[in-house]
Design an enzyme around this catalytic site. Sequence first.
Site, PDB file in Angstrom:
ATOM      1  CE  LYS A   1      -3.661  -2.416   2.507  1.00 33.58           C
ATOM      2  NZ  LYS A   1      -4.413  -2.519   3.774  1.00 33.58           N
ATOM      3  CB  THR A   2       3.967   1.933  -1.674  1.00 35.99           C
ATOM      4  OG1 THR A   2       3.743   1.141  -2.852  1.00 35.99           O
ATOM      5  CG2 THR A   2       4.637   1.069  -0.623  1.00 35.99           C
TER       6      THR A   2
END
Length: 299
Positions: free
Chosen positions: A144-145
């Site tokens: 979840k970057t």
Amino acid sequence: MSSTISRDHYEYLLPSSWKTQVTAWLAEDTPSFDYGGFVVGEAPREAFLLGKGNQTAVLAGKPFFDEVFKQLDCTVEWHLEEGDTFQPVKHVATVRGKARHILLGERVALNMLARCSGIATKSKRILDQARSYGYKGIIAGTRKTTPGFRLVEKYGMLVGGIDAHRHDLSSMIMLKDNHIWSHGSITAAIQEARKVGGFSLLLEVEVQSEQEADEAIDAGADIIMLDNMEGSQLADVAKRLREKWTGKRKFLFESSGNITDANLQERAINEIDILSTSVVHQSVQHIDFSLKIQKPKST
């Protein structure tokens, strides 16, 4: 926090394409005229990079910072090593070059360093916290970057001492609930994935219950993600399945979903091999840095 995390040269991990990202950052920040640069001109100047804020922090992101100023014909002299911790206010580095070139790179370099160091700082704190509870397994980030900034964020996790987890969809086969529901069953999805993934890729399956975990193990998954299980349920499920499959299958358990500083102790049980959390990179507090051009010394 100890004074140094690691002396590993994480910059050696960076792909051949990473410097083009820095070029793109600079192009985005100055797409046309540099009006401020017109004012300051090209007199040689020296600027101090100061680590500020109100917390002990971990320095991370040196190669990216260096490249910003290299592309602007400036030099950087570091007074700390990558992974060092520092108390604010700290003179972290000195940048030398033409005044307008220093200012062209200032905000790009500071924004990157603030986020990368924030991720490294949070990663180390979560790791230290887990170890203080006696947890011996792996602490990992997630995928979840930030789009376009993943390399920096994953780099920060590594400097902070945790596992960066998979980098992209090609790094490992991960079958989540949408994959399972779309294909019909856990077993069928695993069999289909193995056809193309071959022997060289690990295969992880996200499960919602003990029954689904049992099916995934039986079908040959390498890693079982016990999603959003907590407390005694998490420990009991892991223990029962470990006992059932000992000597029959090799696999790892991962726990993910809603892991925070507040509930880490409850999740940090040694029946679980991997704890993955986005708390180390999503909404993380950035580290405050400033770059101050020094007044020329009078002669």
